[in-house]
Design a protein around this motif. Structure first.
Motif, PDB file in Angstrom:
ATOM      1  N   ARG A  47       0.845  -1.187   0.000  1.00 25.15           N
ATOM      2  CA  ARG A  47       0.000   0.000   0.000  1.00 25.15           C
ATOM      3  C   ARG A  47       0.884   1.241   0.000  1.00 25.15           C
ATOM      4  NH1 ARG A  47      -3.270   3.234   3.055  1.00 25.15           N
ATOM      5  NH2 ARG A  47      -2.527   2.584   5.087  1.00 25.15           N
ATOM      6  N   VAL A  48       0.511   2.221  -0.815  1.00 24.20           N
ATOM      7  CA  VAL A  48       1.281   3.467  -0.893  1.00 24.20           C
ATOM      8  C   VAL A  48       0.743   4.410   0.165  1.00 24.20           C
ATOM      9  CG1 VAL A  48       1.901   5.444  -2.322  1.00 24.20           C
ATOM     10  CG2 VAL A  48       1.663   3.182  -3.367  1.00 24.20           C
ATOM     11  N   HIS A  49       1.601   4.834   1.061  1.00 22.62           N
ATOM     12  CA  HIS A  49       1.180   5.778   2.095  1.00 22.62           C
ATOM     13  C   HIS A  49       1.314   7.191   1.552  1.00 22.62           C
ATOM     14  CE1 HIS A  49       0.806   2.616   5.101  1.00 22.62           C
ATOM     15  NE2 HIS A  49       1.806   2.060   4.437  1.00 22.62           N
ATOM     16  N   GLY A  50       0.447   8.064   1.982  1.00 21.74           N
ATOM     17  CA  GLY A  50       0.470   9.427   1.464  1.00 21.74           C
ATOM     18  C   GLY A  50      -0.660   9.656   0.477  1.00 21.74           C
ATOM     19  N   GLN A  54      -7.038   4.301  -1.142  1.00 21.89           N
ATOM     20  CA  GLN A  54      -6.173   3.121  -1.067  1.00 21.89           C
ATOM     21  C   GLN A  54      -5.522   2.946  -2.426  1.00 21.89           C
ATOM     22  OE1 GLN A  54      -5.842   1.130   1.661  1.00 21.89           O
ATOM     23  NE2 GLN A  54      -7.829   0.704   2.555  1.00 21.89           N
ATOM     24  N   VAL A  55      -4.204   2.878  -2.448  1.00 21.34           N
ATOM     25  CA  VAL A  55      -3.484   2.573  -3.688  1.00 21.34           C
ATOM     26  C   VAL A  55      -2.456   1.498  -3.361  1.00 21.34           C
ATOM     27  CG1 VAL A  55      -1.933   3.441  -5.494  1.00 21.34           C
ATOM     28  CG2 VAL A  55      -3.758   4.903  -4.627  1.00 21.34           C
ATOM     29  N   TRP A  56      -2.458   0.457  -4.182  1.00 18.23           N
ATOM     30  CA  TRP A  56      -1.467  -0.605  -4.030  1.00 18.23           C
ATOM     31  C   TRP A  56      -0.560  -0.603  -5.244  1.00 18.23           C
ATOM     32  CZ3 TRP A  56      -6.663  -1.136  -3.148  1.00 18.23           C
ATOM     33  CH2 TRP A  56      -7.051  -1.408  -1.817  1.00 18.23           C
ATOM     34  N   LEU A  57       0.718  -0.882  -5.016  1.00 11.72           N
ATOM     35  CA  LEU A  57       1.696  -0.845  -6.100  1.00 11.72           C
ATOM     36  C   LEU A  57       2.662  -2.013  -5.969  1.00 11.72           C
ATOM     37  CD1 LEU A  57       3.128   0.851  -8.419  1.00 11.72           C
ATOM     38  CD2 LEU A  57       4.585   1.723  -6.600  1.00 11.72           C
ATOM     39  N   VAL A  58       2.859  -2.710  -7.066  1.00 12.80           N
ATOM     40  CA  VAL A  58       3.893  -3.741  -7.116  1.00 12.80           C
ATOM     41  C   VAL A  58       4.730  -3.490  -8.364  1.00 12.80           C
ATOM     42  CG1 VAL A  58       2.686  -5.530  -5.804  1.00 12.80           C
ATOM     43  CG2 VAL A  58       2.286  -5.339  -8.244  1.00 12.80           C
ATOM     44  N   GLY A  59       6.002  -3.839  -8.276  1.00 14.06           N
ATOM     45  CA  GLY A  59       6.880  -3.615  -9.417  1.00 14.06           C
ATOM     46  C   GLY A  59       7.867  -4.746  -9.557  1.00 14.06           C
ATOM     47  N   GLU A  60       8.280  -4.989 -10.781  1.00 15.09           N
ATOM     48  CA  GLU A  60       9.343  -5.976 -10.993  1.00 15.09           C
ATOM     49  C   GLU A  60      10.252  -5.507 -12.114  1.00 15.09           C
ATOM     50  OE1 GLU A  60       8.445  -9.879 -12.621  1.00 15.09           O
ATOM     51  OE2 GLU A  60       6.525  -9.152 -13.344  1.00 15.09           O
ATOM     52  N   LEU A  61      11.493  -5.899 -11.987  1.00 12.66           N
ATOM     53  CA  LEU A  61      12.512  -5.533 -12.961  1.00 12.66           C
ATOM     54  C   LEU A  61      12.591  -6.643 -14.003  1.00 12.66           C
ATOM     55  CD1 LEU A  61      14.678  -3.410 -13.558  1.00 12.66           C
ATOM     56  CD2 LEU A  61      16.259  -4.741 -12.175  1.00 12.66           C
ATOM     57  N   ARG A  62      12.410  -6.277 -15.274  1.00  9.65           N
ATOM     58  CA  ARG A  62      12.523  -7.258 -16.365  1.00  9.65           C
ATOM     59  C   ARG A  62      13.544  -6.743 -17.366  1.00  9.65           C
ATOM     60  NH1 ARG A  62       6.219  -7.578 -17.761  1.00  9.65           N
ATOM     61  NH2 ARG A  62       5.442  -8.161 -15.718  1.00  9.65           N
ATOM     62  N   ASP A  63      14.649  -7.444 -17.488  1.00  8.80           N
ATOM     63  CA  ASP A  63      15.693  -7.054 -18.446  1.00  8.80           C
ATOM     64  C   ASP A  63      16.106  -5.594 -18.309  1.00  8.80           C
ATOM     65  OD1 ASP A  63      15.504  -9.633 -19.514  1.00  8.80           O
ATOM     66  OD2 ASP A  63      13.893  -9.011 -20.867  1.00  8.80           O
ATOM     67  N   GLY A  64      16.265  -5.141 -17.078  1.00  6.30           N
ATOM     68  CA  GLY A  64      16.739  -3.775 -16.848  1.00  6.30           C
ATOM     69  C   GLY A  64      15.659  -2.720 -16.947  1.00  6.30           C
ATOM     70  N   ASN A 123       2.448  11.798  -6.342  1.00  6.90           N
ATOM     71  CA  ASN A 123       3.873  11.924  -6.045  1.00  6.90           C
ATOM     72  C   ASN A 123       4.344  10.815  -5.118  1.00  6.90           C
ATOM     73  OD1 ASN A 123       5.119  14.129  -7.452  1.00  6.90           O
ATOM     74  ND2 ASN A 123       3.745  15.496  -6.355  1.00  6.90           N
ATOM     75  N   ALA A 124       3.478  10.420  -4.176  1.00  8.09           N
ATOM     76  CA  ALA A 124       3.818   9.319  -3.266  1.00  8.09           C
ATOM     77  C   ALA A 124       3.960   8.013  -4.046  1.00  8.09           C
ATOM     78  CB  ALA A 124       2.751   9.182  -2.178  1.00  8.09           C
ATOM     79  N   VAL A 125       3.082   7.808  -5.042  1.00  5.92           N
ATOM     80  CA  VAL A 125       3.164   6.600  -5.882  1.00  5.92           C
ATOM     81  C   VAL A 125       4.477   6.601  -6.665  1.00  5.92           C
ATOM     82  CG1 VAL A 125       2.125   5.322  -7.805  1.00  5.92           C
ATOM     83  CG2 VAL A 125       0.651   6.369  -6.063  1.00  5.92           C
ATOM     84  N   LEU A 126       4.804   7.747  -7.275  1.00  6.74           N
ATOM     85  CA  LEU A 126       6.038   7.847  -8.057  1.00  6.74           C
ATOM     86  C   LEU A 126       7.265   7.645  -7.159  1.00  6.74           C
ATOM     87  CD1 LEU A 126       7.434   8.399 -10.769  1.00  6.74           C
ATOM     88  CD2 LEU A 126       7.303  10.838 -10.262  1.00  6.74           C
ATOM     89  N   GLN A 127       7.205   8.215  -5.972  1.00  5.72           N
ATOM     90  CA  GLN A 127       8.321   8.067  -5.033  1.00  5.72           C
ATOM     91  C   GLN A 127       8.502   6.602  -4.642  1.00  5.72           C
ATOM     92  OE1 GLN A 127      10.573  10.474  -4.332  1.00  5.72           O
ATOM     93  NE2 GLN A 127      11.648   8.685  -3.544  1.00  5.72           N
ATOM     94  N   ARG A 128       7.371   5.917  -4.444  1.00  4.36           N
ATOM     95  CA  ARG A 128       7.432   4.493  -4.102  1.00  4.36           C
ATOM     96  C   ARG A 128       8.063   3.694  -5.249  1.00  4.36           C
ATOM     97  NH1 ARG A 128       4.567   1.089  -0.537  1.00  4.36           N
ATOM     98  NH2 ARG A 128       5.650  -0.894  -0.661  1.00  4.36           N
ATOM     99  N   MET A 129       7.718   4.063  -6.487  1.00  6.76           N
ATOM    100  CA  MET A 129       8.325   3.399  -7.656  1.00  6.76           C
ATOM    101  C   MET A 129       9.841   3.607  -7.644  1.00  6.76           C
ATOM    102  SD  MET A 129       5.658   4.553 -10.615  1.00  6.76           S
ATOM    103  CE  MET A 129       4.056   3.750 -10.832  1.00  6.76           C
ATOM    104  N   ARG A 130      10.231   4.847  -7.355  1.00  7.92           N
ATOM    105  CA  ARG A 130      11.674   5.134  -7.340  1.00  7.92           C
ATOM    106  C   ARG A 130      12.368   4.371  -6.224  1.00  7.92           C
ATOM    107  NH1 ARG A 130      10.667  11.567  -8.401  1.00  7.92           N
ATOM    108  NH2 ARG A 130      10.775  11.467 -10.676  1.00  7.92           N
ATOM    109  N   ASP A 131      11.690   4.248  -5.078  1.00 10.57           N
ATOM    110  CA  ASP A 131      12.270   3.485  -3.961  1.00 10.57           C
ATOM    111  C   ASP A 131      12.441   2.017  -4.347  1.00 10.57           C
ATOM    112  OD1 ASP A 131      12.226   5.844  -2.541  1.00 10.57           O
ATOM    113  OD2 ASP A 131      10.496   5.303  -1.304  1.00 10.57           O
ATOM    114  N   LEU A 132      11.422   1.451  -5.000  1.00  8.17           N
ATOM    115  CA  LEU A 132      11.495   0.056  -5.427  1.00  8.17           C
ATOM    116  C   LEU A 132      12.633  -0.131  -6.429  1.00  8.17           C
ATOM    117  CD1 LEU A 132       7.704  -0.830  -5.932  1.00  8.17           C
ATOM    118  CD2 LEU A 132       9.233  -1.805  -4.215  1.00  8.17           C
TER     119      LEU A 132
END
Length: 134
Positions: A47-50, A54-64, A123-132
């Motif tokens: 869950r993205v705080h801020g 409710q927003v949930w975010l998952v990310g994965e790295l595929r080939d860079g 911005n909180a979602v984008l920040q979470r992406m950058r953190d991931l």
């Protein structure tokens, strides 16, 4: 920096929309196209705080390149998040750091419609992406 294909599609659609009502309808349609997240993904850790919604975010790295999935319980936010995903999916971690969120939504003609709280949430979602992407 070149835009991902989905971002180009989004820009063309929104720039061709003659007025706010059409853009609002497009926004909802983009949100409806977001794939649903599984219950396993809708956990507190994702869950993205801020965000007021409710927003949930998952990310994965595929080939860079990063691929994110996200969803929200709020229709408007879902649309905004879908447009954010269009802008960032397929970027490298370095490119992700350079994404200018206000500029992107201004290009789409949605900048004025972003309240302070929605803007903070995105911005909180984008920040979470950058953190991931770390």
């Amino acid at each position: 920096m070149s835009l991902p294909a989905d971002a180009v599609t989004a820009l063309q659609a929104f720039q061709n929309a003659p007025g706010w009502e059409q853009r609002a309808r497009l926004l909802m349609q983009w949100g409806e196209r977001l794939p649903a997240l599984s219950d396993e993904d809708k956990v507190e850790a994702n869950r993205v705080h801020g965000c007021e919604s409710q927003v949930w975010l998952v990310g994965e790295l595929r080939d860079g390149h990063w691929q994110f999935s996200a969803n929200s319980d709020a229709r408007l936010i879902r649309g905004l998040v879908a447009l954010l995903l269009a802008r960032v999916n397929g970027l490298s971690a370095a490119e992700l750091q350079q994404v200018d969120l206000p500029d992107w939504f201004n290009q789409l003609g949605l900048g004025r419609q972003l309240s302070q709280s929605r803007s903070n949430g995105l911005n909180a979602v984008l920040q979470r992406m950058r953190d991931l992407a770390g």
